[in-house]
Design an enzyme around this catalytic site. Structure first.
Site, PDB file in Angstrom:
ATOM      1  N   LYS A 149       0.925  -1.187  -0.051  1.00 41.54           N
ATOM      2  CA  LYS A 149      -0.008   0.061  -0.076  1.00 41.54           C
ATOM      3  C   LYS A 149       0.975   1.224  -0.042  1.00 41.54           C
ATOM      4  O   LYS A 149       2.022   1.243   0.724  1.00 41.54           O
ATOM      5  CB  LYS A 149      -0.896   0.094   1.323  1.00 41.54           C
ATOM      6  CG  LYS A 149      -1.588   1.364   1.637  1.00 41.54           C
ATOM      7  CD  LYS A 149      -3.075   1.323   1.250  1.00 41.54           C
ATOM      8  CE  LYS A 149      -3.609   2.680   1.250  1.00 41.54           C
ATOM      9  NZ  LYS A 149      -4.318   3.290   0.384  1.00 41.54           N
ATOM     10  N   CYS A 195      -3.323   9.027  -6.665  1.00 40.15           N
ATOM     11  CA  CYS A 195      -4.364   8.621  -5.773  1.00 40.15           C
ATOM     12  C   CYS A 195      -5.609   9.403  -5.960  1.00 40.15           C
ATOM     13  O   CYS A 195      -5.262  10.726  -5.914  1.00 40.15           O
ATOM     14  CB  CYS A 195      -3.604   8.796  -4.221  1.00 40.15           C
ATOM     15  SG  CYS A 195      -5.069   8.710  -2.941  1.00 40.15           S
TER      16      CYS A 195
HETATM   17  C1  DHB Z   1      -6.093   5.484  -2.278  1.00 43.56           C
HETATM   18  C2  DHB Z   1      -5.231   5.520  -2.941  1.00 43.56           C
HETATM   19  C3  DHB Z   1      -4.870   5.009  -4.377  1.00 43.56           C
HETATM   20  O1  DHB Z   1      -3.741   4.957  -5.032  1.00 43.56           O
HETATM   21  C4  DHB Z   1      -5.927   4.425  -4.748  1.00 43.56           C
HETATM   22  O2  DHB Z   1      -5.901   3.662  -5.880  1.00 43.56           O
HETATM   23  C5  DHB Z   1      -7.154   4.320  -4.213  1.00 43.56           C
HETATM   24  C6  DHB Z   1      -7.337   4.616  -2.728  1.00 43.56           C
HETATM   25  C7  DHB Z   1      -6.095   5.941  -0.896  1.00 43.56           C
HETATM   26  O3  DHB Z   1      -5.408   5.390  -0.091  1.00 43.56           O
HETATM   27  O4  DHB Z   1      -7.207   6.465  -0.769  1.00 43.56           O
END
Ligand code: DHB
Length: 320
Positions: free
Chosen positions: A46, A131
């Site tokens: 993540k 994101c």
């Molecule tokens: C988040 C980040 C991302 O890159 C994504 O594709 C989905 C969610 C996030 O942490 O909000």
């Protein structure tokens, strides 16, 4: 004979091209009770940031037909905890680790890259330029080719040369090839295509947005055709560039589709949420698909959908 499933992530050889995509497997530990992380092609963390972050208020998830909307907001432990706790754990289990990074500024991306330069065992860095849920991080960088290139240059300039850099791009742009080109010109070794699409759901019962943050990132099978299109377009423009194809992969056949479009590796994301063993199942199904069409090496089918040659009958084309 099973097909040779090996894939290349820059200088690192992966046992297979099926990766756990960023965001759906935490830092890998969450997967370990369901799959042997050493048998996953690589685990992409993540996205990590410099500081710990609690993310957005709840509700942060909303289901939609064939898709999931999320507004997590880059929740995470920060790079120190990742390096002290998560990376050593993954390496001790024999996993290959791709570290996804997200920054609020170009300088933060560079600083994260320097921290990772000092860490042993990072197979690659994935730059999250996309994101959807943090106004202060991620997406603003990936929507503009010039800014995306600046971030890539900062990361490339701060990271050990032997660690490849993949830029993860948003499909929410008019011309993904232009963003891809800017990232490559600035030193990206490969691309991850695609991140989520920006979406929204409204709950008729409350007459309010279903997510506290109103918008969220749409993932899951609903976005797979968009991923196939983006991989295809970028492969047409930059045939030699390694691509991690991500977006709605649920089965081995879905993975095969992205490989044919031009990805040399495939990320499994949202499918993990309802099937935590999805990476090993997709790999097994992909092996079965390849056996059925008589392919000896998975690398041989990468980009085959672009071939102008007339299509031979199933089972013969690959041996020609
Ligand atoms: C988040 C980040 C991302 O890159 C994504 O594709 C989905 C969610 C996030 O942490 O909000």
């Amino acid at each position: 004979m099973p097909a040779d499933m090996r894939a290349r992530l820059g200088p690192v050889e992966l046992p297979n091209p099926v990766l756990a995509a960023a965001g759906c497997a935490g830092a890998g530990r969450e997967l370990a009770q369901f799959v042997d992380v050493a048998r996953v092609g690589a685990v992409i963390s993540k996205s990590i940031m410099t500081e710990p972050r609690t993310g957005n208020p709840a509700p942060r998830l909303a289901e939609t037909p064939s898709g999931l909307l999320n507004s997590v907001g880059l929740q995470g432990p920060g790079v120190d905890a990742f390096l002290q706790r998560d990376l050593p754990w993954l390496l001790s289990r024999g996993a290959r680790v791709v570290v996804s990074i997200a920054g609020q500024t170009v300088r933060e991306y560079g600083a994260l890259a320097s921290r990772l330069s000092d860490a042993a065992g990072v197979s690659a860095v994935e730059i999250n330029l996309s994101c959807p849920n943090a106004e202060d991080a991620g997406c603003p960088f990936g929507l503009d080719p010039g800014i995306a290139g600046t971030v890539v240059a900062a990361v490339r300039g701060s990271l050990r040369r032997d660690v490849p850099v993949f830029a993860k791009l948003s499909p929410d742009v008019t011309d993904i090839v232009a963003v891809a080109g800017a990232c490559l010109a600035s030193g990206a070794d490969g691309l991850s295509l695609i991140n989520v699409l920006l979406g929204m759901a409204i709950d008729p019962a409350t007459m309010r947005p279903a997510l506290a943050g109103a918008y969220g990132g749409l993932s899951g099978p609903a976005i797979r055709p968009v991923a196939v299109r983006c991989v295809w377009q970028v492969r047409e423009a930059f045939p030699g560039v390694p691509i991690i194809g991500t977006g709605g992969v649920r089965t081995g056949r879905d993975a095969l589709e992205l490989l044919l479009a031009g990805a040399s590796m495939v990320g499994v994301g949202t499918a993990i949420i309802h099937d935590p063993s999805a990476c090993s199942r997709v790999l097994r199904e992909l092996e079965e698909e390849l056996a059925a069409i008589g392919v000896d090496r998975v690398a041989d089918i990468v980009g085959q959908a672009h071939s102008r040659a007339p299509r031979a009958p199933r089972g013969l084309a690959w041996r020609a």
